[in-house]
Design a protein around this motif. Structure first.
Motif, PDB file in Angstrom:
ATOM      1  N   UNK B 200       0.827  -1.210   0.000  1.00 34.73           N
ATOM      2  CA  UNK B 200       0.000   0.000   0.000  1.00 34.73           C
ATOM      3  C   UNK B 200       0.860   1.258   0.000  1.00 34.73           C
ATOM      4  N   UNK B 201       1.842   1.291   0.899  1.00 29.04           N
ATOM      5  CA  UNK B 201       2.699   2.473   1.010  1.00 29.04           C
ATOM      6  C   UNK B 201       3.483   2.676  -0.269  1.00 29.04           C
ATOM      7  N   UNK B 202       4.037   1.580  -0.783  1.00 28.80           N
ATOM      8  CA  UNK B 202       4.846   1.668  -1.993  1.00 28.80           C
ATOM      9  C   UNK B 202       4.029   1.877  -3.254  1.00 28.80           C
ATOM     10  N   UNK B 203       2.706   1.807  -3.123  1.00 29.68           N
ATOM     11  CA  UNK B 203       1.847   2.075  -4.276  1.00 29.68           C
ATOM     12  C   UNK B 203       1.925   1.009  -5.353  1.00 29.68           C
ATOM     13  N   UNK B 204       2.158  -0.232  -4.952  1.00 26.01           N
ATOM     14  CA  UNK B 204       2.215  -1.321  -5.937  1.00 26.01           C
ATOM     15  C   UNK B 204       1.177  -2.381  -5.575  1.00 26.01           C
ATOM     16  N   UNK B 205       0.833  -3.183  -6.561  1.00 25.00           N
ATOM     17  CA  UNK B 205      -0.103  -4.274  -6.322  1.00 25.00           C
ATOM     18  C   UNK B 205       0.588  -5.386  -5.545  1.00 25.00           C
TER      19      UNK B 205
END
Lengths: 480, 480
Positions: B200-205
């Protein structure tokens, strides 16, 4: 080691600590060691059999102390202060013994509840707007983060989630990736490197807004950047306003910037890492005016408020903004009370899951110093900075490079950067005092930060005499 | 408070700590307080004038202790162990006194160098491949993070930067946002919630791979997901393998998964937060086989290796992978030696800037226990878990829900989840012992984790007798 040996060794350690701090003035503030010094001094592997405490404590003097930079020496003027007080150390001993991991209310109710109340105490000391306080059933509240860097990152992530939800609600066809590719955050070009890093981690564009002649971010410059980005189809969503920059303790113009953030629906985060402690003094509180425009506010009691590292205080107006960004609830972390509304599970407010009982430090320090004692500490540091400033002003070879507002003085020899590098080199080679430089625009500047709890006028005057003497030899070498 | 009062109060606090830990068995492990209990007990604002230490210590007993969950009670079987040892507490006292903020080598050389060497010591205790060690001029090395959550996040961010650079070098027209929108990370459906949070934090699936009947992620399931994602034009880049899951201490099949990660050019991060400590025992080291395939490896000495929180140990094979993701160098953080190659600036290895002198705790604990003492601690816990397991096996009303490999036993009453909820409720209402549940697939399961440093066979047997008795009344109530 059993309890009875701990009683003995613990008391010896108390004396060791007291001896160290009482005698710190006599130690060379910056060490002589070269990189790689330590490895040859100790074995290459851990011992198989237990060793005696006496042998370890001897190695502290022989191996560790020669490589320590003494941050609490009254001759340490580098970076910014880091807190050191006996009440905080006592509290940390207790914290270590209780040793709870307070990720949820149930994991140790006292750990969570004391933190919430201490953050209210501190918020009231700063005269924060009521909306930032937790009180009995407020929507806001405070949390202890490990560092201002984490607070900035947490705020940015909360803002990112909030704007993403808002946009996806209005335009369901937008993917998260599309939105993230258009998000723009803003801070002054004087902001701390951790702001740039938060942008990197969060995967959003961070724009550095040119500050004015006083190193302050102003409304016109921010508005211009926001307008340009909107015209280019981008989405401004987050602004970091710095109160007390790391380089020169300048202040962004919060009263001008706040209304823009509110109007443009951008999350406003205030980073007052160093300066925030000063706002407990009525004469400095005006520097925080405009905090009512902010969504989140952070400063570090572990810098200047005598609460030992780590203790970074962060408040938000809407706690659901934070918990919305992070909330994940596996069963092994759930508990009976969690939907009661009265309780707080701080794991939803921060990056890590685990957390220590850090509010004990705040409680001990606030009570054993009292607000007046803390104010006296701040005032003494500011007064010493002005004393150093007035000494500088009497010497026409030097210039002061930024207004002295709190405990930091930025200065340099009039002349080239090369000259000032030579002065810095001499200061840090002599190792009588320790300080670090910064760049203000294209100028190399020396930062003189009042740091130690025990620094007095005599130390500042000695430091000044030493700097003058070295400046004399640098200037003489220049002419030669 | 001056040094002489600290000498007095510090010694009183040492006795308070020893008394607390010696007497902890007699305290009720879980508190009786209700949410909101604390606020009415203390003033609404900080005092203006200083208060006496005596008054504060009285309040500890009156206000704090009634709200503490006693994590170090021998009747605490919840979550996982958190470390508590006297040597670590002594080291923390010293750490608080030195009070340096070791973000760079120059900020306190001993702080950085001891950490590097202690991480080598610990790596050798685990028989990590040489490539993970710093040694004199290795490309790998270790760092102390605050928590396993941070280690996972740091690894994911480093992997994200690495794959982004690689793709942009090959396809310069690709924007960062386009790449991020296609990145996919993988972990087992049994992985800790912090892995999902890192995504979530890293913005990846983040894709949760279905684990097998032993709650283990296997090669075929991962390969299938990777192939599907590649076919859909996505970019697999990061895999978290869990050794010792939080729910039931299951192990992903590292020897199967490692080669896939290497072949598919995905960063392999190993999260062994709890189980990692056991790998210092030769008989458990095989559980780490396959670590040679990994890019990063992490476990928490602050869980099971007697080093008080926080101390999460993380190693990487290529330190430049981490520093490449975070490196930002403002002048006030630069120093003379930083380009020498010999030195380490740990601020580039972590999320926050500041850091305490935590390696002192490792040094004290490793030396005062010796490797043999630490191994004995691990072995005792595993043996007690097996003792509890064998007691369970003698009672046909119960079932064991996952293989007991280390110090955790997952069990339940044969029958409905409702029945087991009732049992859990009775256990945690009686407050003689404390434990937490988990879900394994659709089953509610009770987790019995051996936690305290001082837990003995007698405590485990008492706990078992207590659970049996409560089970009896739950079953009787069911029938009635």
């Amino acid at each position: 080691m059993d309890a009875s040996e701990f009683r003995k060794r613990g008391k010896e350690m108390v004396d060791y600590v007291a001896d160290y701090l009482e005698g710190i003035e006599d130690r060379q503030v910056y060490p002589d060691v070269e990189p790689g010094y330590l490895r040859p001094l100790i074995p290459t592997t851990a011992p198989q059999e237990p060793e005696a405490f006496e042998d370890i404590i001897k190695d502290i003097d022989k191996i560790i102390m020669p490589g320590v930079t003494h941050w609490h020496s009254p001759y340490f003027f580098a970076y910014f202060p880091t807190a050191s007080s006996y009440p905080a150390m006592l509290a940390d001993m207790l914290c270590g013994a209780i040793g709870c991991i307070g990720f949820s209310w149930a994991a140790s109710p006292a750990c969570t509840e004391l933190e919430t109340v201490m953050m209210d105490w501190l918020g009231k000391m700063l005269e924060l707007p009521e909306s930032f306080l937790a009180r009995n059933a407020g929507e806001g509240g405070g949390v202890i983060q490990g560092s201002a860097s984490e607070a900035t990152l947490v705020a940015l992530l909360a803002a990112r989630t909030k704007v993403t939800h808002r946009l996806q609600a209005a335009f369901p066809e937008l993917t998260r990736a599309t939105i993230m590719g258009k998000l723009v955050a803003y801070s002054s070009d004087q902001a701390h490197s951790s702001v740039e890093r938060a942008g990197l981690i969060g995967g959003v564009t961070l724009r550095a807004i040119p500050s004015d002649g006083n190193f302050s971010m102003r409304a016109s410059a921010l508005q211009e950047a926001v307008d340009q980005d909107k015209a280019a189809g981008l989405i401004p969503f987050f602004v970091v306003v710095t109160l007390g920059t790391t380089s020169c303790c300048s202040f962004d113009n919060l009263l001008e910037l706040g209304p823009i953030c509110n109007r443009e629906d951008m999350w406003l985060h205030i980073d007052a890492a160093y300066a925030g402690s000063a706002f407990i003094c009525p004469e400095f509180r005006h520097l925080l005016n405009g905090v009512e425009f902010a969504d989140s506010f952070n400063f570090n009691p572990h810098k200047w408020l005598l609460v030992n590292f780590d203790c970074s205080a962060m408040w938000v107006k809407n706690r659901t903004d934070l918990t919305g960004a992070f909330k994940l609830d596996p069963l092994y972390l759930q508990h009976n009370h969690q939907d009661s509304g009265l309780i707080t599970d701080y794991r939803h407010w921060q990056i890590p899951l685990g957390r220590r009982f850090r509010s004990l430090k705040m409680w001990f320090v606030f009570r054993m110093y009292g607000v007046k004692g803390l104010q006296a500490h701040i005032r003494k540091h500011v007064q010493l900075a002005h004393e150093f400033e007035s000494l500088l002003r009497q010497d026409p070879r030097f210039e002061i490079c930024a207004e002295v507002i709190l405990g930091l003085v930025c200065f340099r020899l009039k002349g080239s950067n090369h000259l000032n590098e030579a002065l810095l080199q001499r200061i840090n080679s002599a190792k009588k005092i320790h300080l670090v430089p910064c760049h203000l625009r294209d100028k190399l500047v020396l930062r003189f930060a009042i740091c130690s709890r025990k620094v007095e006028s005599s130390h500042v005057r000695l430091a000044w005499a030493h700097i003058r003497e070295l400046a004399g030899s640098v200037l003489a070498a220049e002419k030669a």
